[in-house]
Write an enzyme that holds these catalytic residues in place. Structure first.
Site, PDB file in Angstrom:
ATOM      1  N   HIS A   1       0.861  -1.189   0.000  1.00  0.00           N
ATOM      2  CA  HIS A   1       0.000   0.000   0.000  1.00  0.00           C
ATOM      3  C   HIS A   1       0.896   1.237   0.000  1.00  0.00           C
ATOM      4  CE1 HIS A   1      -3.410   2.510   0.579  1.00  0.00           C
ATOM      5  NE2 HIS A   1      -3.736   2.230   1.823  1.00  0.00           N
TER       6      HIS A   1
ATOM      7  N   HIS B   1      -2.630  -2.133  -9.773  1.00  0.00           N
ATOM      8  CA  HIS B   1      -3.598  -1.479  -8.877  1.00  0.00           C
ATOM      9  C   HIS B   1      -4.881  -2.302  -8.872  1.00  0.00           C
ATOM     10  CE1 HIS B   1      -6.029   1.639  -6.981  1.00  0.00           C
ATOM     11  NE2 HIS B   1      -4.892   2.196  -6.624  1.00  0.00           N
TER      12      HIS B   1
ATOM     13  N   ASP C   1       2.730   5.413  -6.799  1.00  0.00           N
ATOM     14  CA  ASP C   1       3.995   5.273  -6.071  1.00  0.00           C
ATOM     15  C   ASP C   1       5.212   5.153  -6.978  1.00  0.00           C
ATOM     16  OD1 ASP C   1       1.966   3.452  -3.936  1.00  0.00           O
ATOM     17  OD2 ASP C   1       3.043   5.257  -3.329  1.00  0.00           O
TER      18      ASP C   1
HETATM   19  C1  SDX Z   1      -1.529   2.198  -3.377  1.00  0.00           C
HETATM   20  O1  SDX Z   1      -6.251   0.872  -3.305  1.00  0.00           O
HETATM   21  C2  SDX Z   1      -5.762   2.040  -3.476  1.00  0.00           C
HETATM   22  O2  SDX Z   1      -6.400   2.949  -3.951  1.00  0.00           O
HETATM   23  C3  SDX Z   1      -4.322   2.185  -3.046  1.00  0.00           C
HETATM   24  C4  SDX Z   1      -3.650   3.505  -3.447  1.00  0.00           C
HETATM   25  C5  SDX Z   1      -4.242   4.685  -2.696  1.00  0.00           C
HETATM   26  O3  SDX Z   1      -4.123   5.818  -3.196  1.00  0.00           O
HETATM   27  O4  SDX Z   1      -4.715   4.474  -1.553  1.00  0.00           O
HETATM   28  O5  SDX Z   1      -3.780   3.727  -4.845  1.00  0.00           O
HETATM   29  C6  SDX Z   1      -2.168   3.499  -3.090  1.00  0.00           C
HETATM   30  O6  SDX Z   1      -1.484   1.348  -2.515  1.00  0.00           O
HETATM   31  C7  SDX Z   1      -1.018   1.935  -4.777  1.00  0.00           C
HETATM   32  C8  SDX Z   1      -0.454   0.477  -4.945  1.00  0.00           C
HETATM   33  C9  SDX Z   1       0.970   0.467  -4.406  1.00  0.00           C
HETATM   34  N1  SDX Z   1       1.488  -0.917  -4.347  1.00  0.00           N
HETATM   35  C10 SDX Z   1       2.429  -1.345  -5.204  1.00  0.00           C
HETATM   36  O7  SDX Z   1       2.903  -0.667  -6.127  1.00  0.00           O
HETATM   37  C11 SDX Z   1       2.923  -2.766  -4.914  1.00  0.00           C
HETATM   38  C12 SDX Z   1       3.012  -3.548  -6.228  1.00  0.00           C
HETATM   39  N2  SDX Z   1       1.649  -3.778  -6.735  1.00  0.00           N
HETATM   40  C13 SDX Z   1       0.972  -4.868  -6.247  1.00  0.00           C
HETATM   41  O8  SDX Z   1       1.447  -5.728  -5.312  1.00  0.00           O
HETATM   42  C14 SDX Z   1      -0.466  -5.073  -6.724  1.00  0.00           C
HETATM   43  O9  SDX Z   1      -0.560  -4.646  -8.017  1.00  0.00           O
HETATM   44  C15 SDX Z   1      -1.514  -4.414  -5.868  1.00  0.00           C
HETATM   45  C16 SDX Z   1      -1.377  -4.843  -4.438  1.00  0.00           C
HETATM   46  C17 SDX Z   1      -1.400  -2.925  -5.945  1.00  0.00           C
HETATM   47  C18 SDX Z   1      -2.877  -4.815  -6.395  1.00  0.00           C
HETATM   48  O10 SDX Z   1      -2.963  -6.184  -6.207  1.00  0.00           O
HETATM   49  P1  SDX Z   1      -4.290  -7.004  -6.616  1.00  0.00           P
HETATM   50  O11 SDX Z   1      -5.361  -6.098  -7.095  1.00  0.00           O
HETATM   51  O12 SDX Z   1      -4.606  -7.933  -5.500  1.00  0.00           O
HETATM   52  O13 SDX Z   1      -3.809  -7.773  -7.886  1.00  0.00           O
HETATM   53  P2  SDX Z   1      -3.192  -9.210  -7.861  1.00  0.00           P
HETATM   54  O14 SDX Z   1      -2.123  -9.278  -6.807  1.00  0.00           O
HETATM   55  O15 SDX Z   1      -4.311 -10.175  -7.809  1.00  0.00           O
HETATM   56  O16 SDX Z   1      -2.455  -9.258  -9.268  1.00  0.00           O
HETATM   57  C19 SDX Z   1      -3.120  -9.681 -10.445  1.00  0.00           C
HETATM   58  C20 SDX Z   1      -2.014 -10.300 -11.286  1.00  0.00           C
HETATM   59  C21 SDX Z   1      -1.255 -11.414 -10.582  1.00  0.00           C
HETATM   60  O17 SDX Z   1      -0.723 -12.236 -11.597  1.00  0.00           O
HETATM   61  P3  SDX Z   1      -1.300 -13.777 -11.737  1.00  0.00           P
HETATM   62  O18 SDX Z   1      -1.054 -14.421 -10.391  1.00  0.00           O
HETATM   63  O19 SDX Z   1      -2.754 -13.606 -12.080  1.00  0.00           O
HETATM   64  O20 SDX Z   1      -0.486 -14.400 -12.856  1.00  0.00           O
HETATM   65  O21 SDX Z   1      -1.006  -9.310 -11.579  1.00  0.00           O
HETATM   66  C22 SDX Z   1       0.232  -9.697 -10.959  1.00  0.00           C
HETATM   67  C23 SDX Z   1      -0.099 -10.745  -9.909  1.00  0.00           C
HETATM   68  O22 SDX Z   1       1.006 -11.614  -9.704  1.00  0.00           O
HETATM   69  N3  SDX Z   1       0.768  -8.479 -10.352  1.00  0.00           N
HETATM   70  C24 SDX Z   1       2.051  -8.128 -10.423  1.00  0.00           C
HETATM   71  C25 SDX Z   1       2.112  -6.880  -9.782  1.00  0.00           C
HETATM   72  N4  SDX Z   1       0.888  -6.527  -9.338  1.00  0.00           N
HETATM   73  C26 SDX Z   1       0.074  -7.538  -9.702  1.00  0.00           C
HETATM   74  N5  SDX Z   1       3.124  -8.752 -10.959  1.00  0.00           N
HETATM   75  C27 SDX Z   1       4.288  -8.078 -10.845  1.00  0.00           C
HETATM   76  N6  SDX Z   1       4.443  -6.876 -10.254  1.00  0.00           N
HETATM   77  C28 SDX Z   1       3.372  -6.255  -9.718  1.00  0.00           C
HETATM   78  N7  SDX Z   1       3.513  -5.049  -9.138  1.00  0.00           N
END
Ligand code: SDX
Length: 462
Positions: A283, A322, A378
């Site tokens: 997050h 996201h 971010d």
């Molecule tokens: C913020 O919610 C909000 O609004 C949050 C925020 C706010 O203003 O409050 O916008 C702020 O928290 C932004 C997000 C910051 N976090 C990151 O940058 C961390 C990296 N990103 C992730 O870990 C991920 O994308 C999330 C946590 C942000 C979202 O995760 P989800 O919606 O649960 O998606 P998921 O994990 O189910 O991913 C779907 C697919 C998966 O692949 P498969 O297993 O289906 O093959 O996408 C892949 C994931 O492995 N994936 C990534 C990835 N994010 C998702 N693969 C590599 N790198 C990534 N960053």
């Protein structure tokens, strides 16, 4: 049947047949009409579906609330597919171009842009509540020199609840207003105190002559000069960054604030819950992880290898992806536009070249585009904070400062919502049932929980 089953819609009229789901329970052959309102069905409407009179009835199961609306809100609108973000209906691009963070905080909390008189009063109130009780310094001094500033912020915001016991009167709108003013005014002071503690520097008290971002820069960076003079370009860049981070509908930390706040605890304790959730690397902690990731990549030449490790799930592309945005996060686009303005003052951050190439390579790669992974808020923000000479572990604090106004707005809206009840989800129980107690002499080891020996923990280390 449909008419009896259909619930009254929000307009007071009866939902028509087209606004219902007809559900057949194949276990019993029974059919039910469930009302559809605002694109949702009420989970409680499924409780009537039973296989026997003493059956509890159907629940919905939605870990991480992937497909569950927890509330009605009019604060922040996001269209994840189109990459749209609006605060109270105003596009984020216009607010970043024409507003200030304090004006946006007012808009989020009170629902409309303030008149000039209202804004002047709001800014005056916040400016004159930036001091914290002197005892707070004793809490900060109790931390190790290398304590993470988010841990210190979490503790000191929670501690504020003990200095303002009347804030427990959450039905008192004036108390709620004062809590909003005090939190928005004091969180930057607490953040700066944590930073100065890490560096072993004396605290810098608020300077009421300066703007909200200018005062923060002064409390952070003032040294022996009589009066700190913030660079107006950095003041503006911070103001825009804080507008971008102010709110984001029902994100993880806002969900925490609403959940904790639903117990009718005071607002300071509820905000501390938000800080705790934001601290997480998935997050608000992601901006810190992005810069550490760019440091690990070291050079543009290493990007292909890094992306391969991401695809092999050995790494995560921090700052990408996201839950809601399945398009470019509009905030990332605006931050990227401001990076050069900050670097004109601070000097160029060489990591920007790696970040820009990393984004380009990822967006050219089907692995990321097929999963709709784009830069989020971010991805670039940490580069600006690093250029401001902030240590990496202060980056999430820079997110918590502006998100305070969004948390307050969401908390306030929750309290005003007549549907609000204490948040208490149900569960699917998967554990054992009704076992007889086994005397210790008759037990066999059934768990492999870690022990001091297995983890080479020195019991003397405490
Ligand atoms: C913020 O919610 C909000 O609004 C949050 C925020 C706010 O203003 O409050 O916008 C702020 O928290 C932004 C997000 C910051 N976090 C990151 O940058 C961390 C990296 N990103 C992730 O870990 C991920 O994308 C999330 C946590 C942000 C979202 O995760 P989800 O919606 O649960 O998606 P998921 O994990 O189910 O991913 C779907 C697919 C998966 O692949 P498969 O297993 O289906 O093959 O996408 C892949 C994931 O492995 N994936 C990534 C990835 N994010 C998702 N693969 C590599 N790198 C990534 N960053």
């Amino acid at each position: 049947m449909a008419e009896e089953q259909a619930q009254r819609d929000d307009g007071g009229g009866l939902a028509t047949a087209r606004d219902t789901l007809t559900v057949t329970d194949n276990r019993t052959g029974e059919t039910y009409d469930i009302e559809v309102t605002d694109g949702t069905v009420r989970a409680m409407d499924f409780r009537q579906i039973k296989v026997a009179e003493d059956d509890f009835g159907l629940m919905t199961y939605d870990p991480a609330f992937m497909n569950t609306a927890s509330c009605r809100s009019s604060i922040c609108f996001i269209d994840g597919e189109a990459g749209v973000l609006e605060y109270r209906g105003y596009p984020i691009e216009q607010l970043c171009g024409q507003s200030t963070y304090l004006e946006v905080a007012y808009l989020l909390i009170y629902g409309e842009l303030p008149t000039e008189e209202q804004l002047d009063e709001w800014v005056f109130e916040i400016t004159h509540h930036t001091f914290v009780h002197e005892n707070i310094k004793k809490f900060v001094e109790g931390f190790r020199y290398d304590a993470h500033p988010m841990g210190m912020l979490l503790a000191t915001i929670g501690a504020l609840s003990t200095f303002y016991p009347d804030a427990k009167n959450i039905d008192d709108t004036l108390e709620r207003h004062m809590a909003a003013v005090r939190l928005i005014a004091k969180v930057p002071t607490l953040a700066a105190f944590a930073y100065r503690h890490n560096l072993g520097l004396p605290y810098v008290y608020p300077d009421n002559d300066l703007s909200y971002p200018g005062n923060f820069l002064s409390m952070m960076f003032k040294m022996t000069e009589t009066k700190y003079e913030p660079d107006p370009r950095l003041e503006r860049a911070l103001d825009v960054l804080w507008i971008l981070h102010a709110d984001h509908e029902q994100n993880c930390s806002t969900n925490a604030v609403r959940g904790v706040g639903s117990s009718e605890v005071d607002p300071y304790s509820a905000m501390a819950a938000g800080v705790a959730a934001l601290y997480g690397p998935l997050h608000g902690g992601a901006n810190e992880q992005v810069v550490r990731m760019l440091e690990r990549i070291e050079s543009v030449e290493n990007i292909p290898g890094f992306l391969e490790r991401v695809k092999n799930r050995e790494e995560r592309l921090m700052g990408f992806g996201h839950r809601v945005y399945k398009n470019y996060d509009p905030r990332a686009r605006i931050i990227k536009e401001h990076v050069d303005q900050v670097f004109a003052v601070t000097g160029r951050n060489p990591k920007l070249d790696i970040a820009v190439e990393l984004e380009k390579r990822a967006l050219d790669d089907e692995y990321f585009t097929s999963r709709k992974l784009y830069p989020n808020v971010d991805f670039y923000s940490g580069l600006i904070y690093e250029a401001l000479n902030l240590p990496t572990d202060m980056f999430t604090v820079m997110f918590a400062i502006p998100r305070t106004s969004g948390w307050i707005a969401q908390w306030d809206e929750m309290l005003e919502d007549e549907e609000t009840k204490i948040a208490r989800p149900r569960q699917i129980y998967t554990g054992a049932r009704t076992r007889d107690y086994t005397p210790i002499g008759e037990r066999t080891q059934l768990t492999d929980k870690p022990t001091a020996e297995t983890h080479l923990i020195d019991p003397a280390a405490g």
